[in-house]
Enzyme design. Structure first.
Site, PDB file in Angstrom:
ATOM      1  CG  HIS A 470      -2.011   0.976   1.193  1.00  0.00           C
ATOM      2  ND1 HIS A 470      -2.994   0.929   0.229  1.00  0.00           N
ATOM      3  CD2 HIS A 470      -2.276   2.056   1.974  1.00  0.00           C
ATOM      4  CE1 HIS A 470      -3.832   1.947   0.433  1.00  0.00           C
ATOM      5  NE2 HIS A 470      -3.405   2.624   1.478  1.00  0.00           N
ATOM      6  N   PRO A 471       0.523   2.299  -0.693  1.00  0.00           N
ATOM      7  CG  PRO A 471       0.124   4.581  -0.932  1.00  0.00           C
ATOM      8  CD  PRO A 471       1.127   3.602  -0.387  1.00  0.00           C
TER       9      PRO A 471
END
Length: 495
Positions: A470-471
């Protein structure tokens, strides 16, 4: 047929290995000039010849570039290095940087004045990099592989004739001959002015980066874009390009190209939807109507070497063998083979190992990943949704999909409506993944990673067990959970 070839080939090589190949090879070198002569110094031919030399074979490679219709020639290394993937990706990167400059303002970068692009600076830099690669290839061959800048053709299954530019003839003999001459762009045969006034390359990628550096670019399409690719994905790619500023003339067929006294090129075409005729003027016309194999000048017909009548490509066994003993072929020139540099390199290395009696491993042409470097990149591996349906039936596949927004698009206020992921699976059992499709930034990098899973028999449950990073855009692939069959909205929400 292929399976039989493979079995035959395995058996034959096993026999050779146990009969002390090294003695065998040395004796044969006494009989022939070389153990291996490779015709074609592109990605595949160079990989094959270097691998063979490393395994103790005496090798020669012939490379000769017939000038294009416009008189363009290039150095050692083949299409990819000189006029294909490498310059293409660098010019794609040029265009991406233009978009990044626009985004930068939204991120607080204060950029004074209008930003414009200088073609000459880019062209010079790209050419310099290509020249360095030509040089690098020559250095790698030194003392290992005999490099001959001559045009090769076949005399018989052990003899190659080479012609210099000046017309001087050389005869080489070899235990095995490998053809890796690749292909060249086609011009349409029946359109007046096409050859005189046109250049050639790849349609959507060229149109994309030319638009990206600020040039007014139109793509004329007689039928569909990205034939052979998943057509839903192709639609997203061209939708993005239209929003990006590339113009499309759909279902149109060019009739003629005329050079006006001003030097501009007038293109006349027919709109097949309405039957009406149109004209407009352009500075350049680029044909991207496919590639033809370089088989004509090789003298294959007099050896009775089997070609596919329609495509002109060489018919091959699973071990890259042709219909003539001791002659092998691979890469773009092979019928039904993907026209991609990495497959040619891998197939060439494996062929060299088999011919040297070091291995029986065959090239696996299934699940080869690839990426289209259009303004919105499209990467895929495995089957298109259409192909999966055809092979397994609509009721036996499950398609998971998602529309997602790359984080970098948010602050830049960029439209992400074409950023999409599609994972095509078997519906029953473990839900083996049949195809994976991704449009978005860095699609090549994303797809390369997931391609490994296909070699390991990845299933939908493997995907769900994978923790995302992430991200990223790639994490959206491991999060897909909405099926097309459900009819639910596939737009990803949340961070």
């Amino acid at each position: 047929h292929n399976n039989n070839m493979a079995a035959l080939c395995r058996g034959r090589h096993r026999w050779k290995r146990t009969n002390c190949l090294y003695v065998l090879a040395r004796n044969l070198t006494g009989k022939f000039d070389y153990d291996l002569v490779v015709i074609g110094g592109g990605s595949g031919g160079l990989a094959c010849s270097k691998e063979a030399a490393q395994l103790g074979q005496k090798v020669a490679v012939l490379d000769y570039v017939e000038p294009s219709v416009r008189g363009t020639k290039w150095g050692l290394g083949g299409t990819c290095v000189n006029v294909g993937c490498i310059p293409k990706k660098l010019m794609h990167q040029t265009a991406l940087l233009g978009t990044a400059v626009k985004d930068a303002k939204k991120y607080g970068w204060q950029i004074p004045g209008p930003v414009c692009h200088d073609w000459a600076t880019m062209a010079e830099a790209v050419q310099n990099h290509v020249r360095s690669l030509n040089w690098g290839h020559r250095v790698q061959l030194q003392d290992k592989v005999k490099y001959l800048n001559i045009k090769g053709s076949l005399v018989n299954e052990h003899t190659v004739k080479g012609l210099t530019k000046a017309g001087k003839e050389t005869i080489l003999t070899a235990k095995n001959i490998v053809i890796a001459t690749g292909g060249r762009p086609k011009y349409p045969a029946n359109i007046p002015g096409a050859m005189e006034h046109g250049i050639t390359n790849v349609a959507l990628e060229c149109a994309g980066f030319l638009t990206g550096i600020g040039l007014d670019t139109t793509v004329m399409v007689r039928s569909i874009a990205l034939r052979g690719f998943d057509q839903q994905m192709a639609g997203l790619v061209t939708d993005y390009m239209e929003a990006y500023g590339t113009k499309f003339a759909w279902k149109c067929v060019p009739q003629r190209v005329d050079k006006l006294s001003s030097g501009a090129l007038q293109v006349t075409w027919t709109d097949t939807k309405t039957g009406s005729e149109h004209k407009d003027t352009y500075d350049s016309v680029l044909w991207a109507v496919g590639r033809a194999p370089e088989t004509k000048a090789l003298g294959l017909d007099k050896l009775g070497l089997q070609l596919n009548k329609e495509t002109g490509k060489v018919v091959l066994g699973a071990d890259e063998s042709t219909s003539v003993p001791n002659i092998y072929a691979f890469g773009d020139i092979g019928e039904g083979r993907p026209e991609l540099t990495p497959t040619a390199i891998k197939a060439g290395k494996l062929l060299a190992r088999r011919l040297a009696g070091q291995s029986t491993e065959l090239m696996n042409y299934d699940n080869v990943p690839t990426t289209v470097f259009t303004p919105l990149e499209y990467g895929c591996v495995g089957l298109s949704e259409e192909e999966a349906e055809k092979r397994h039936g609509k009721d036996s596949i499950e398609v998971y999909h998602a529309f997602y927004k790359p984080l970098e698009f948010t602050v830049a206020e960029r439209d992400a409506s074409q950023c999409y992921i599609k994972v095509v699976c078997e519906r029953g059992g473990d839900q083996r993944i049949l195809g994976l499709h991704f449009t978005g930034p860095n699609a090549g990098e994303v797809t390369q990673g997931f391609a490994l899973g296909f070699q390991c028999g990845a299933t939908y449950s493997h995907l769900l067990q994978t923790v995302g990073i992430h991200p990223t855009c790639a994490e959206e692939v491991v999060k897909v959970n909405i099926t097309k069959r459900s009819g639910l909205d596939a737009t990803v929400t949340g961070c």
